[in-house]
Design an enzyme around this catalytic site. Structure first.
Site, PDB file in Angstrom:
ATOM      1  N   HIS A  64       0.819  -1.213   0.000  1.00 12.37           N
ATOM      2  CA  HIS A  64       0.000   0.000   0.000  1.00 12.37           C
ATOM      3  C   HIS A  64       0.853   1.265   0.000  1.00 12.37           C
ATOM      4  O   HIS A  64       0.537   2.235  -0.691  1.00 12.37           O
ATOM      5  CB  HIS A  64      -0.974  -0.026   1.186  1.00 12.37           C
ATOM      6  CG  HIS A  64      -2.025  -1.077   1.049  1.00 12.37           C
ATOM      7  ND1 HIS A  64      -2.163  -2.129   1.943  1.00 12.37           N
ATOM      8  CD2 HIS A  64      -2.952  -1.290   0.088  1.00 12.37           C
ATOM      9  CE1 HIS A  64      -3.146  -2.911   1.539  1.00 12.37           C
ATOM     10  NE2 HIS A  64      -3.652  -2.429   0.415  1.00 12.37           N
ATOM     11  N   GLU A 108     -15.158  -0.132  -6.112  1.00 12.90           N
ATOM     12  CA  GLU A 108     -14.951  -1.538  -5.695  1.00 12.90           C
ATOM     13  C   GLU A 108     -16.176  -2.326  -6.133  1.00 12.90           C
ATOM     14  O   GLU A 108     -17.316  -1.924  -5.882  1.00 12.90           O
ATOM     15  CB  GLU A 108     -14.773  -1.577  -4.172  1.00 12.90           C
ATOM     16  CG  GLU A 108     -14.984  -2.939  -3.540  1.00 12.90           C
ATOM     17  CD  GLU A 108     -14.061  -4.024  -4.083  1.00 12.90           C
ATOM     18  OE1 GLU A 108     -12.839  -3.812  -4.073  1.00 12.90           O
ATOM     19  OE2 GLU A 108     -14.589  -5.061  -4.536  1.00 12.90           O
ATOM     20  N   ASP A 140     -18.320  -1.991 -11.169  1.00 14.69           N
ATOM     21  CA  ASP A 140     -17.185  -2.529 -11.934  1.00 14.69           C
ATOM     22  C   ASP A 140     -16.310  -1.357 -12.368  1.00 14.69           C
ATOM     23  O   ASP A 140     -16.801  -0.416 -13.012  1.00 14.69           O
ATOM     24  CB  ASP A 140     -17.741  -3.278 -13.149  1.00 14.69           C
ATOM     25  CG  ASP A 140     -16.641  -3.704 -14.126  1.00 14.69           C
ATOM     26  OD1 ASP A 140     -16.973  -4.287 -15.172  1.00 14.69           O
ATOM     27  OD2 ASP A 140     -15.456  -3.459 -13.830  1.00 14.69           O
ATOM     28  N   ASP A 158      -5.873  -1.086  -7.909  1.00 18.43           N
ATOM     29  CA  ASP A 158      -5.543  -1.994  -6.807  1.00 18.43           C
ATOM     30  C   ASP A 158      -6.443  -3.224  -6.937  1.00 18.43           C
ATOM     31  O   ASP A 158      -7.365  -3.454  -6.152  1.00 18.43           O
ATOM     32  CB  ASP A 158      -5.790  -1.263  -5.481  1.00 18.43           C
ATOM     33  CG  ASP A 158      -5.514  -2.145  -4.278  1.00 18.43           C
ATOM     34  OD1 ASP A 158      -5.942  -1.774  -3.158  1.00 18.43           O
ATOM     35  OD2 ASP A 158      -4.903  -3.216  -4.459  1.00 18.43           O
TER      36      ASP A 158
HETATM   37  N1  SAM Z   1      -3.747  -5.862  -2.766  1.00 22.45           N
HETATM   38  C1  SAM Z   1      -4.398  -6.957  -3.413  1.00 22.45           C
HETATM   39  C2  SAM Z   1      -3.537  -7.580  -4.454  1.00 22.45           C
HETATM   40  O1  SAM Z   1      -2.494  -6.986  -4.751  1.00 22.45           O
HETATM   41  O2  SAM Z   1      -3.895  -8.631  -4.952  1.00 22.45           O
HETATM   42  C3  SAM Z   1      -5.704  -6.524  -3.995  1.00 22.45           C
HETATM   43  C4  SAM Z   1      -6.494  -5.732  -2.983  1.00 22.45           C
HETATM   44  S1  SAM Z   1      -8.185  -5.647  -3.128  1.00 22.45           S
HETATM   45  C5  SAM Z   1      -8.716  -6.920  -2.066  1.00 22.45           C
HETATM   46  C6  SAM Z   1      -8.577  -6.214  -4.726  1.00 22.45           C
HETATM   47  C7  SAM Z   1     -10.002  -5.798  -4.973  1.00 22.45           C
HETATM   48  O3  SAM Z   1     -10.291  -5.700  -6.357  1.00 22.45           O
HETATM   49  C8  SAM Z   1     -11.041  -6.795  -4.408  1.00 22.45           C
HETATM   50  O4  SAM Z   1     -11.742  -6.176  -3.357  1.00 22.45           O
HETATM   51  C9  SAM Z   1     -11.949  -7.099  -5.592  1.00 22.45           C
HETATM   52  O5  SAM Z   1     -13.314  -7.244  -5.214  1.00 22.45           O
HETATM   53  C10 SAM Z   1     -11.718  -5.884  -6.460  1.00 22.45           C
HETATM   54  N2  SAM Z   1     -12.068  -6.045  -7.876  1.00 22.45           N
HETATM   55  C11 SAM Z   1     -11.854  -7.112  -8.678  1.00 22.45           C
HETATM   56  N3  SAM Z   1     -12.339  -6.870  -9.918  1.00 22.45           N
HETATM   57  C12 SAM Z   1     -12.868  -5.610  -9.902  1.00 22.45           C
HETATM   58  C13 SAM Z   1     -13.502  -4.784 -10.875  1.00 22.45           C
HETATM   59  N4  SAM Z   1     -13.699  -5.226 -12.138  1.00 22.45           N
HETATM   60  N5  SAM Z   1     -13.904  -3.543 -10.517  1.00 22.45           N
HETATM   61  C14 SAM Z   1     -13.699  -3.092  -9.239  1.00 22.45           C
HETATM   62  N6  SAM Z   1     -13.118  -3.826  -8.258  1.00 22.45           N
HETATM   63  C15 SAM Z   1     -12.695  -5.081  -8.594  1.00 22.45           C
END
Ligand code: SAM
Length: 283
Positions: A64, A108, A140, A158
């Site tokens: 982060h 998110e 999305d 992220d």
């Molecule tokens: N730090 C982590 C890593 O490096 O793998 C990722 C952190 S965070 C948990 C990743 C987030 O991306 C998840 O909460 C997931 O739901 C979100 N995510 C996945 N696809 C997405 C999309 N198309 N639009 C928005 N968020 C998405």
């Protein structure tokens, strides 16, 4: 004595990493993915999505800090930030440490990740979700950048890895739309996995960024639970970002009142010094 329980992450057919589950705190499926949170003696609380480690209390600061402070301190005048993904709130926490940042939009896709991270991993967001500068949008990210009209000085992707809902965030269309949302001199940074094990992911992003930006490269940081060596952050900008010298970074770091556990201005510059096997992944 009961056999230890383990969480096995199998991202690749030839490699697996396992973390001992000392205490399972949460295990459930949302419409998008399976969410687990468990405690581990060394890494504290661990979040996995579909069995893949997303973040842990023990080493999340590395990821982060490096994704948030490198573009913000390189840019020097960031007011508006867009975070795509970031459901655990750790990225928002780091971005909001900059008092110069006036607004953060966080998009998110899975409300389930946000709600239970607030409950089970509160140290990650550390109050970020209650910061009046943060606007949380459950959508999305690819659809959001296609429809949004506002501009941002920094966009941080992220995301999860390019599987499931995250896949769309690694497409040329998404990168093109994200670029349209950047203000002049803005910087796009992407989570690009571990190049030693996921080389194609980085090459694909760099190919797209090279077609979109005057400066397209990546920088590295080693996160212990992102197994396989240093991970890459894709970097695209038409601005001077990369030319920021260490004295300027030191001043900006001090003025921001930051006290990071991984990021330093020297580490910032060194992170862009790429080993041969990573350079060879450039298109
Ligand atoms: N730090 C982590 C890593 O490096 O793998 C990722 C952190 S965070 C948990 C990743 C987030 O991306 C998840 O909460 C997931 O739901 C979100 N995510 C996945 N696809 C997405 C999309 N198309 N639009 C928005 N968020 C998405």
């Amino acid at each position: 004595m009961a056999e230890d329980a383990w969480s096995h992450e199998t991202l690749y057919p030839y490699h697996r990493q396992s973390l001992r589950i000392d205490r399972l705190l949460y295990d459930s499926k949302t419409e998008h993915q399976r969410i687990q949170v468990f405690e581990n003696a060394r890494f504290g609380r661990v979040l996995t999505l579909d069995g893949v480690v997303q973040t842990t209390e023990g080493d999340e600061f590395i990821y982060h800090e490096m994704m948030a402070h490198v573009p913000i301190l390189a840019h020097g005048a960031v007011r508006r930030v867009l975070i795509i993904g970031g459901g655990d709130g750790g990225m928002a926490r780091e971005v909001l440490r900059h008092q110069s940042v006036e607004h953060v939009t966080m998009v998110e896709i899975d409300a389930g990740v946000v709600s239970f991270c607030r409950e089970y991993l509160p140290t990650l967001s550390d109050g970020a979700f209650d910061d009046p500068r943060l606007r949380l949008v459950i959508a999305d990210g690819a659809a959001y950048v296609a429809e949004a009209e506002e501009s941002f000085d920094v966009i941080l992707v992220d995301s999860t890895d390019p599987i499931g809902p995250g896949e769309v965030l690694f497409t040329d269309t998404f990168y093109g739309r994200a670029r349209e949302r950047l203000a002049e001199g803005g910087i796009l940074v992407t989570q690009n996995g571990v190049p030693f094990l996921q080389p194609d992911e980085l090459t694909g992003t760099l190919r797209a960024m090279s077609a979109l930006f005057r400066a397209a490269t990546c920088y590295l940081a080693t996160v212990p639970t992102y197994a396989g060596g240093p991970m890459a952050f894709g970097w695209g900008t038409d601005g001077p970002g990369r030319q920021t010298d260490v004295e300027t970074l030191r001043t900006r770091y001090s003025d921001a009142g930051l006290a990071c556990r991984y990021y330093t201005p020297e580490v910032h510059l060194a992170a862009f010094a790429l080993p041969g096997y990573v350079r060879q992944l450039f298109p």
